[in-house]
Design an enzyme around this catalytic site. Structure first.
Site, PDB file in Angstrom:
ATOM      1  N   LYS A  80     -14.988 -22.420  -3.341  1.00 47.93           N
ATOM      2  CA  LYS A  80     -13.823 -21.947  -4.090  1.00 47.93           C
ATOM      3  C   LYS A  80     -13.826 -22.634  -5.450  1.00 47.93           C
ATOM      4  CE  LYS A  80     -10.209 -19.298  -3.208  1.00 47.93           C
ATOM      5  NZ  LYS A  80     -10.115 -18.120  -2.345  1.00 47.93           N
ATOM      6  N   GLY A 179       1.782  -2.112   0.708  1.00 45.65           N
ATOM      7  CA  GLY A 179       0.989  -2.087  -0.521  1.00 45.65           C
ATOM      8  C   GLY A 179      -0.415  -1.587  -0.206  1.00 45.65           C
ATOM      9  N   TYR A 183      -0.464   0.161   3.444  1.00 45.05           N
ATOM     10  CA  TYR A 183      -0.469   1.626   3.425  1.00 45.05           C
ATOM     11  C   TYR A 183      -1.612   2.182   4.279  1.00 45.05           C
ATOM     12  CZ  TYR A 183      -1.227   6.377   1.839  1.00 45.05           C
ATOM     13  OH  TYR A 183      -1.431   7.727   1.821  1.00 45.05           O
TER      14      TYR A 183
HETATM   15  P1  NAD Z   1      -0.290  -5.640  -2.404  1.00 41.99           P
HETATM   16  O1  NAD Z   1       0.329  -6.455  -3.469  1.00 41.99           O
HETATM   17  O2  NAD Z   1      -0.926  -4.351  -2.734  1.00 41.99           O
HETATM   18  O3  NAD Z   1       0.797  -5.331  -1.263  1.00 41.99           O
HETATM   19  C1  NAD Z   1       1.782  -6.219  -0.876  1.00 41.99           C
HETATM   20  C2  NAD Z   1       3.058  -5.418  -0.708  1.00 41.99           C
HETATM   21  O4  NAD Z   1       4.059  -6.285  -0.201  1.00 41.99           O
HETATM   22  C3  NAD Z   1       3.582  -4.822  -2.010  1.00 41.99           C
HETATM   23  O5  NAD Z   1       3.844  -3.455  -1.831  1.00 41.99           O
HETATM   24  C4  NAD Z   1       4.840  -5.633  -2.280  1.00 41.99           C
HETATM   25  O6  NAD Z   1       5.820  -4.871  -2.942  1.00 41.99           O
HETATM   26  C5  NAD Z   1       5.255  -6.007  -0.886  1.00 41.99           C
HETATM   27  N1  NAD Z   1       6.129  -7.175  -0.806  1.00 41.99           N
HETATM   28  C6  NAD Z   1       6.169  -8.260  -1.602  1.00 41.99           C
HETATM   29  N2  NAD Z   1       7.128  -9.105  -1.196  1.00 41.99           N
HETATM   30  C7  NAD Z   1       7.705  -8.543  -0.115  1.00 41.99           C
HETATM   31  C8  NAD Z   1       8.753  -8.936   0.754  1.00 41.99           C
HETATM   32  N3  NAD Z   1       9.410 -10.074   0.591  1.00 41.99           N
HETATM   33  N4  NAD Z   1       9.070  -8.116   1.791  1.00 41.99           N
HETATM   34  C9  NAD Z   1       8.419  -6.953   1.960  1.00 41.99           C
HETATM   35  N5  NAD Z   1       7.434  -6.532   1.170  1.00 41.99           N
HETATM   36  C10 NAD Z   1       7.085  -7.314   0.145  1.00 41.99           C
HETATM   37  O7  NAD Z   1      -1.306  -6.628  -1.653  1.00 41.99           O
HETATM   38  P2  NAD Z   1      -2.427  -6.216  -0.594  1.00 41.99           P
HETATM   39  O8  NAD Z   1      -3.737  -6.175  -1.296  1.00 41.99           O
HETATM   40  O9  NAD Z   1      -1.971  -5.051   0.202  1.00 41.99           O
HETATM   41  O10 NAD Z   1      -2.435  -7.505   0.335  1.00 41.99           O
HETATM   42  C11 NAD Z   1      -1.409  -7.728   1.287  1.00 41.99           C
HETATM   43  C12 NAD Z   1      -1.606  -9.100   1.945  1.00 41.99           C
HETATM   44  O11 NAD Z   1      -2.883  -9.138   2.591  1.00 41.99           O
HETATM   45  C13 NAD Z   1      -1.617 -10.263   0.952  1.00 41.99           C
HETATM   46  O12 NAD Z   1      -1.056 -11.388   1.612  1.00 41.99           O
HETATM   47  C14 NAD Z   1      -3.089 -10.513   0.700  1.00 41.99           C
HETATM   48  O13 NAD Z   1      -3.344 -11.853   0.345  1.00 41.99           O
HETATM   49  C15 NAD Z   1      -3.666 -10.209   2.063  1.00 41.99           C
HETATM   50  N6  NAD Z   1      -5.084  -9.800   2.022  1.00 41.99           N
HETATM   51  C16 NAD Z   1      -5.460  -8.697   1.324  1.00 41.99           C
HETATM   52  C17 NAD Z   1      -6.785  -8.298   1.296  1.00 41.99           C
HETATM   53  C18 NAD Z   1      -7.216  -7.068   0.551  1.00 41.99           C
HETATM   54  O14 NAD Z   1      -8.330  -6.584   0.796  1.00 41.99           O
HETATM   55  N7  NAD Z   1      -6.389  -6.510  -0.325  1.00 41.99           N
HETATM   56  C19 NAD Z   1      -7.747  -9.034   2.006  1.00 41.99           C
HETATM   57  C20 NAD Z   1      -7.337 -10.171   2.747  1.00 41.99           C
HETATM   58  C21 NAD Z   1      -5.988 -10.546   2.747  1.00 41.99           C
END
Ligand code: NAD
Length: 346
Positions: A80, A179, A183
Site C-alpha cells: 500500500k 451505489g 445496484y
Molecule cells: P459507491 O459510492 O458507488 O456506493 C456507495 C453508496 O452508499 C452510494 O450510493 C451512497 O450514496 C451510499 N451511502 C453513503 N452513505 C450512506 C449511508 N449512511 N446510508 C446508506 N447509504 C449510504 O461505492 P461502491 O463502489 O458501490 O462501494 C460500496 C462499498 O463497497 C464501499 O465500502 C467500498 O469500499 C466497498 N468496495 C467496493 C468495491 C468496488 O469494486 N467498487 C470493491 C471492494 C469494496
C-alpha cells in the site's frame, strides 16, 4: 518515531519513505509480504494528522492486502502507499510522476493502483514513470460488477451454511447502499427471486432499485431494524457497532463494504447472537480478482475471471467450516486461514 514498534507493524518486508523536494511529495510505501507474488495495493492521498497516523494506516492496509490476496487465491502479495497530502499544495501531475519514480525504484516488487483520493487520471501520471501500476482508464474499467458478483456468490455460501438453503428465492435481503456495487448486487438477487429492502442517502438510487427490482425503500437508520434473512452493507465501514449490533434481526451479514466491524468484539457479538458474518475482505475480493485477470499476459478472459471470482463461494464454505471446527467466529478464523495459506506459499 520507531517503525519496528509502530502500531500496525507486522514484520513487513520493506517500508520506504519517499520524498521529492521539487513536487513536495511525501509518501510511505509499505510492502508487507511478497511470498505469493508482487505486492499490489492502492495509493491513498490523504491529509493525516501526523506521520505516525500515516505510518499506522499504511502498515495496516498493506497487511490487509496480503490477507485479501491470499484468501482470493491470487499470485499477489500485499502492499500500500499513502501520500501525505500537504494542505498548502495541490496534488499535481508532477507529484504523481515523482511517486511513479519511487514505485519504479522498487523494481516491480510493488504494483500501485488507485485508492481513496486518487483516480485513474493520477495513475496515468504515475504510468509515465513506471510500468508497475494498474487501475488505468485503458484497463477493464469499473470493478463494481465483478465485486457484486462475488458478494452474490458469497451470500449463497453464507445462506447455505446458516439457513441450509441452496436458493435465494423468497429470501429477504436488506441492502445498505445501492451505489456501484449495491445496484449490481440487487440485480443478481432480484433475478434469483429475492425480496429486497434498500436504503441510500441518494433518493435516485433507491427509486431506481424500487422501479427495476421491486425493492421496498427503507429510511436510512431503519435498515438495521428490518426483519430479514441477510443484511448486506454496501455503503460505509464500521456499520456493525455498539449502536447497531443488538438491533439486527437477520441470520447473515454479508456485503461489500470494507471494514464492516467497528471492532473485533462486534464480530464476537454477532456470533453470540447466532448471526453468521461473511468476512468483508473475502466476500468483496471480486474487483481485485478481476484486476489481476486484466493484468494477465494473454489478455483478459472474462469467463476465466468470473469463474475465479465464483470461487469466493467455495472459500467461504471452507472458512465457515473451519470456524466451526476451531470454535471461533469467522472474523477470527479468516486470519488463521490466510496465515496458513501464506505459510504454505500456496
Ligand atoms: P459507491 O459510492 O458507488 O456506493 C456507495 C453508496 O452508499 C452510494 O450510493 C451512497 O450514496 C451510499 N451511502 C453513503 N452513505 C450512506 C449511508 N449512511 N446510508 C446508506 N447509504 C449510504 O461505492 P461502491 O463502489 O458501490 O462501494 C460500496 C462499498 O463497497 C464501499 O465500502 C467500498 O469500499 C466497498 N468496495 C467496493 C468495491 C468496488 O469494486 N467498487 C470493491 C471492494 C469494496
Amino acid at each position: 518515531m520507531s517503525v519496528f514498534e509502530a502500531d500496525g507493524f507486522d514484520d513487513h518486508e520493506q517500508v520506504v519513505f519517499a520524498s521529492d523536494a521539487a513536487t513536495g511529495l511525501k509518501a510511505i510505501i509499505a510492502i508487507h509480504d511478497t511470498r505469493r507474488g508482487p505486492a499490489l495495493g492502492g495509493c491513498r492521498y490523504w491529509r493525516y494528522p501526523d506521520e505516525r497516523a500515516a505510518l499506522t494506516d499504511v502498515l495496516r492496509l498493506s497487511r490487509g492486502m496480503t490477507f485479501k490476496a491470499a484468501m482470493a487465491d491470487l499470485p499477489l502479495g500485499g502492499g500500500k502507499t499513502v501520500v501525505l497530502a500537504d494542505p498548502a499544495r495541490a496534488k499535481t501531475p508532477e507529484l504523481m510522476q515523482a511517486l511513479g519514480r519511487a514505485v519504479d525504484r522498487l523494481g516491480g516488487r510493488y504494483i500501485v493502483a488507485e485508492d481513496v483520493g486518487t483516480s485513474p487520471a493520477d495513475m496515468a501520471e504515475v504510468r509515465k514513470a513506471t510500468r508497475h501500476v494498474s487501475g488505468l482508464d485503458s484497463g477493464g474499467g469499473d470493478p463494481s460488477p465483478a465485486t457484486a458478483y462475488g458478494v452474490w456468490r458469497g451470500i449463497h455460501a453464507a445462506v447455505n451454511h446458516r439457513l441450509r438453503r441452496n436458493r435465494l428465492e423468497g429470501l429477504r435481503v436488506a441492502v445498505q447502499g445501492v451505489g456501484h456495487v449495491g445496484y449490481h448486487l440487487c440485480r443478481h438477487l432480484h433475478e434469483e427471486g429475492a425480496r429486497l429492502f434498500v436504503t441510500d442517502i441518494r433518493a435516485d438510487g433507491v427509486e431506481r432499485a424500487a422501479r427495476e427490482f421491486g425493492a421496498t425503500p427503507v429510511a436510512l437508520d431503519d435498515i438495521y431494524d428490518v426483519e430479514a434473512d441477510v443484511f448486506a452493507p454496501c455503503a460505509l465501514g464500521a456499520v456493525i457497532n455498539d449502536r447497531t449490533v443488538e438491533r439486527l434481526k437477520v441470520a447473515v451479514v454479508a456485503g461489500s463494504a470494507n471494514n464492516q466491524l467497528a471492532q473485533d468484539r462486534h464480530g464476537d457479538r454477532l456470533a453470540e447472537r447466532g448471526i453468521l458474518y461473511a468476512p468483508d475482505y473475502v466476500i468483496n475480493a471480486g474487483g481485485l480478482i478481476n484486476v489481476q485477470h486484466e493484468r494477465m499476459e494473454g489478455g483478459y478472459d472474462r469467463a476465466a475471471a468470473y469463474a475465479h471470482i465464483g470461487r469466493i463461494e467455495r472459500t467461504l464454505v471452507e472458512l465457515f467450516g473451519r470456524a466451526e471446527r476451531d470454535g471461533v467466529p469467522p472474523h477470527i478464523a479468516v486470519d488463521r486461514m490466510a496465515g496458513d495459506r501464506l505459510r504454505a506459499g500456496a
